[in-house]
Design an enzyme around this catalytic site. Structure first.
Site, PDB file in Angstrom:
ATOM      1  N   VAL A  60       0.836  -1.203   0.000  1.00 16.70           N
ATOM      2  CA  VAL A  60       0.000   0.000   0.000  1.00 16.70           C
ATOM      3  C   VAL A  60       0.870   1.252   0.000  1.00 16.70           C
ATOM      4  O   VAL A  60       0.556   2.230  -0.691  1.00 16.70           O
ATOM      5  CB  VAL A  60      -0.991  -0.023   1.183  1.00 16.70           C
ATOM      6  CG1 VAL A  60      -1.756   1.284   1.280  1.00 16.70           C
ATOM      7  CG2 VAL A  60      -1.949  -1.186   1.044  1.00 16.70           C
TER       8      VAL A  60
ATOM      9  N   SER B 287       0.656   9.121  -5.762  1.00 12.03           N
ATOM     10  CA  SER B 287       0.833  10.498  -5.293  1.00 12.03           C
ATOM     11  C   SER B 287       1.812  11.270  -6.156  1.00 12.03           C
ATOM     12  O   SER B 287       1.615  12.465  -6.413  1.00 12.03           O
ATOM     13  CB  SER B 287       1.302  10.513  -3.842  1.00 12.03           C
ATOM     14  OG  SER B 287       0.306  10.026  -2.976  1.00 12.03           O
TER      15      SER B 287
ATOM     16  N   ALA C 112       2.051   1.711  -3.496  1.00 14.00           N
ATOM     17  CA  ALA C 112       0.948   2.187  -4.324  1.00 14.00           C
ATOM     18  C   ALA C 112       0.689   3.669  -4.091  1.00 14.00           C
ATOM     19  O   ALA C 112       0.544   4.455  -5.047  1.00 14.00           O
ATOM     20  CB  ALA C 112      -0.325   1.370  -4.031  1.00 14.00           C
ATOM     21  N   GLU C 113       0.638   4.088  -2.834  1.00  9.70           N
ATOM     22  CA  GLU C 113       0.360   5.497  -2.545  1.00  9.70           C
ATOM     23  C   GLU C 113       1.503   6.391  -3.004  1.00  9.70           C
ATOM     24  O   GLU C 113       1.272   7.495  -3.498  1.00  9.70           O
ATOM     25  CB  GLU C 113       0.079   5.715  -1.060  1.00  9.70           C
ATOM     26  CG  GLU C 113      -0.323   7.150  -0.789  1.00  9.70           C
ATOM     27  CD  GLU C 113      -1.201   7.338   0.429  1.00  9.70           C
ATOM     28  OE1 GLU C 113      -1.648   8.477   0.628  1.00  9.70           O
ATOM     29  OE2 GLU C 113      -1.450   6.381   1.170  1.00  9.70           O
ATOM     30  N   THR C 114       2.719   5.914  -2.886  1.00  7.61           N
ATOM     31  CA  THR C 114       3.869   6.696  -3.358  1.00  7.61           C
ATOM     32  C   THR C 114       3.778   6.932  -4.861  1.00  7.61           C
ATOM     33  O   THR C 114       3.921   8.061  -5.331  1.00  7.61           O
ATOM     34  CB  THR C 114       5.184   5.968  -3.003  1.00  7.61           C
ATOM     35  OG1 THR C 114       5.277   5.855  -1.580  1.00  7.61           O
ATOM     36  CG2 THR C 114       6.391   6.705  -3.544  1.00  7.61           C
TER      37      THR C 114
END
Length: 114
Positions: free
Chosen positions: A35, A43, A38-40
């Protein structure tokens, strides 16, 4: 976490991360590490889409973990689903070295003025 960016644009961000050092006690890739990857990636794509005078702030993320990874690297591919003035959404696929899907995630970022 050892994230390495391979491709960066507003439409697509690709990065990879080692499994080693990002595992839970049983030696499997930690779901939270997937996660975080994924967020990195999402973003970064949202920030590029927003431009230098704006910022991207994550407001929602979800993830489905399909299989485990125990060694090597995983590669994440964030593909923009929507790029508007106030929101940007990305689907992120995380694949193992054999090209098998480890995780699918979706991230939505709010775009704000600095």
């Amino acid at each position: 976490m050892g994230v390495e960016f391979l491709e960066v644009s507003a439409e697509r961000v690709v990065g990879r991360m080692p499994v080693e050092g990002n595992t839970q006690p049983y030696g499997l890739l930690h779901g939270g590490a997937s996660v975080a990857l994924a967020e990195t990636l999402g973003s970064v794509g949202a920030a590029v889409h927003a431009g230098p005078e704006r910022i991207a702030v994550g407001i929602e993320i979800n993830a489905t973990h399909h299989r485990s990874a125990t060694s090597g690297h995983v590669t994440g591919v964030a593909t923009r689903l929507h790029g508007g003035r106030t929101l940007a959404s990305y689907e992120i696929e995380i694949l193992d070295e054999q090209g098998r899907r480890v995780c699918t995630s979706r991230l939505t970022c709010m775009l704000r003025d600095r």
